[in-house]
Write a protein that holds these residues in place. Sequence first.
Motif, mmCIF file in Angstrom:
data_model
loop_
_atom_site.group_PDB
_atom_site.id
_atom_site.type_symbol
_atom_site.label_atom_id
_atom_site.label_comp_id
_atom_site.label_asym_id
_atom_site.label_seq_id
_atom_site.Cartn_x
_atom_site.Cartn_y
_atom_site.Cartn_z
ATOM 1 N N GLU A 97 -6.785 1.795 7.845
ATOM 2 C CA GLU A 97 -5.789 0.962 7.182
ATOM 3 C C GLU A 97 -5.510 1.504 5.781
ATOM 4 O OE1 GLU A 97 -5.466 -3.647 5.657
ATOM 5 O OE2 GLU A 97 -6.788 -3.188 7.330
ATOM 6 N N ASN A 98 -4.229 1.663 5.433
ATOM 7 C CA ASN A 98 -3.802 2.134 4.114
ATOM 8 C C ASN A 98 -4.456 3.460 3.727
ATOM 9 O OD1 ASN A 98 -2.173 -0.157 3.674
ATOM 10 N ND2 ASN A 98 -3.941 -1.320 2.997
ATOM 11 N N CYS A 99 -4.432 4.434 4.640
ATOM 12 C CA CYS A 99 -5.103 5.720 4.414
ATOM 13 C C CYS A 99 -4.125 6.882 4.512
ATOM 14 C CB CYS A 99 -6.205 5.930 5.454
ATOM 15 S SG CYS A 99 -7.544 4.739 5.332
ATOM 16 N N LYS A 113 -10.566 2.047 4.856
ATOM 17 C CA LYS A 113 -9.531 1.304 4.136
ATOM 18 C C LYS A 113 -9.331 1.984 2.793
ATOM 19 C CE LYS A 113 -10.218 -3.250 6.142
ATOM 20 N NZ LYS A 113 -10.576 -4.653 5.903
ATOM 21 N N CYS A 114 -8.088 2.292 2.464
ATOM 22 C CA CYS A 114 -7.741 2.923 1.188
ATOM 23 C C CYS A 114 -8.546 4.198 0.973
ATOM 24 C CB CYS A 114 -7.929 1.953 0.024
ATOM 25 S SG CYS A 114 -6.885 0.492 0.157
ATOM 26 N N SER A 136 -0.595 3.704 7.426
ATOM 27 C CA SER A 136 -1.253 4.951 7.048
ATOM 28 C C SER A 136 -0.364 6.151 7.351
ATOM 29 C CB SER A 136 -2.576 5.097 7.810
ATOM 30 O OG SER A 136 -3.465 4.052 7.472
#
Length: 78
Positions: free
Chosen positions: A29-31, A46-47, A14
């Motif tokens: 996560e994945n931000c 997430k995202c 992230s």
Amino acid sequence: IADGCMLEGEVEDSVLFRQVTIAPGAKVENCIIMNDCVVGEGAELKCVILDKDVVVRPGAKLIGTPNNPIIVKRGEIV
């Protein structure tokens, strides 16, 4: 991860801008999290893309996908 961040939870793959707070037990996560955001205790992201001054309440779950991320506007409380 920029200056002034307080990370007590888990952060993976992230980008965190300045003065971001990740509370204990939170998972990110994945931000992309912009300036002055707070992610509450036990929250799961997430995202997700958070604009400036967003507050994510404790226990909240925001789950997007890489092709369709969740975007939260500036100053929102979710």
